[in-house]
Design an enzyme around this catalytic site. Structure first.
Site, PDB file in Angstrom:
ATOM      1  N   ASN A  44       0.834  -1.208   0.000  1.00 41.23           N
ATOM      2  CA  ASN A  44       0.000   0.000   0.000  1.00 41.23           C
ATOM      3  C   ASN A  44       0.867   1.255   0.000  1.00 41.23           C
ATOM      4  O   ASN A  44       1.964   1.279   0.576  1.00 41.23           O
ATOM      5  CB  ASN A  44      -1.005  -0.008   1.162  1.00 41.23           C
ATOM      6  N   ASN A  47      -1.142   8.637   0.882  1.00 35.25           N
ATOM      7  CA  ASN A  47      -0.860   9.999   0.444  1.00 35.25           C
ATOM      8  C   ASN A  47      -1.487  10.962   1.446  1.00 35.25           C
ATOM      9  O   ASN A  47      -2.540  10.649   2.020  1.00 35.25           O
ATOM     10  CB  ASN A  47      -1.459  10.204  -0.960  1.00 35.25           C
ATOM     11  N   TYR A  50      -5.712  11.906   1.456  1.00 33.44           N
ATOM     12  CA  TYR A  50      -6.043  10.517   1.795  1.00 33.44           C
ATOM     13  C   TYR A  50      -6.657   9.673   0.671  1.00 33.44           C
ATOM     14  O   TYR A  50      -6.265   8.518   0.481  1.00 33.44           O
ATOM     15  CB  TYR A  50      -6.974  10.465   3.011  1.00 33.44           C
ATOM     16  N   CYS A  55      -3.985   0.559  -2.604  1.00 36.56           N
ATOM     17  CA  CYS A  55      -3.869  -0.699  -1.865  1.00 36.56           C
ATOM     18  C   CYS A  55      -2.763  -1.581  -2.438  1.00 36.56           C
ATOM     19  O   CYS A  55      -2.375  -1.449  -3.613  1.00 36.56           O
ATOM     20  CB  CYS A  55      -5.187  -1.454  -1.921  1.00 36.56           C
ATOM     21  N   GLU A  57      -2.935  -4.686  -3.250  1.00 32.52           N
ATOM     22  CA  GLU A  57      -3.419  -5.508  -4.365  1.00 32.52           C
ATOM     23  C   GLU A  57      -3.358  -4.725  -5.672  1.00 32.52           C
ATOM     24  O   GLU A  57      -3.019  -5.283  -6.721  1.00 32.52           O
ATOM     25  CB  GLU A  57      -4.877  -5.939  -4.119  1.00 32.52           C
ATOM     26  N   CYS A  90     -10.259  -5.226   0.523  1.00 27.80           N
ATOM     27  CA  CYS A  90     -11.347  -4.247   0.627  1.00 27.80           C
ATOM     28  C   CYS A  90     -12.287  -4.418  -0.577  1.00 27.80           C
ATOM     29  O   CYS A  90     -11.973  -5.115  -1.542  1.00 27.80           O
ATOM     30  CB  CYS A  90     -10.779  -2.820   0.676  1.00 27.80           C
ATOM     31  N   CYS A  93     -10.800  -3.606  -3.951  1.00 25.40           N
ATOM     32  CA  CYS A  93      -9.813  -4.588  -4.418  1.00 25.40           C
ATOM     33  C   CYS A  93     -10.475  -5.898  -4.827  1.00 25.40           C
ATOM     34  O   CYS A  93      -9.956  -6.615  -5.679  1.00 25.40           O
ATOM     35  CB  CYS A  93      -8.737  -4.810  -3.365  1.00 25.40           C
TER      36      CYS A  93
END
Ligand code: THU
Length: 132
Positions: A44, A47, A50, A55, A57, A90, A93
């Site tokens: 991950n 930044n 946000y 992620c 993945e 998530c 993902c």
């Protein structure tokens, strides 16, 4: 050379330490094998704005695509601290994995009992979206 599930899990755990997670402090590593048996990894990358964070993945999938792979044969995801709490992908993902998965794709994550569990994308993302 054949890459075992254990190799893949170890690669995901190793790449975790490269995570840039200044804001959450939550390190995630992902390692996948493509249809050619090649491994791709990602972590991950957060930044200060946000929503721009990405992620693990997503990073591994981007690496696969950039090197010509198109299908995820197996992906291992490791998140959290040293005792590796469960880190199922998530929602976003799950859709990312779905794009490059087939019915044989295996998704390896730790469950609540700290055991490695294998999921299919249909289990993680039932009734998924795809363009007609
Ligand atoms: N994260 C991932 O890298 N993959 C997931 O599937 C779940 C969440 C990251 C995003 C963020 O950098 C941190 O974990 C905390 O949510």
């Amino acid at each position: 050379m054949t890459v075992s599930d254990k190799d893949l899990i170890e690669a995901a755990a190793a790449i975790q330490s490269q995570a840039y997670c200044e804001y959450s402090g939550y390190h995630v590593g992902a390692a996948l094998l493509d249809e050619h048996g090649r491994m791709h990894v990602g972590c991950n990358v957060e930044n200060s704005a946000y929503p721009l964070g990405s992620c693990a993945e997503a990073g591994a999938i981007a690496a696969m695509i950039a090197s010509g792979g198109r299908t995820i044969s197996v992906i291992a995801i490791v998140g959290g601290d040293e005792d590796n709490s469960p880190c199922t992908p998530c929602g976003g993902c799950r859709q990312r994995i779905h794009e490059f998965a087939d019915e044989h794709t295996r998704i390896l994550v730790i469950d609540d009992s700290k055991e490695w569990k294998t999921y299919s994308i249909a289990e993680l993302l039932p009734a998924s979206f795809h363009l007609p």
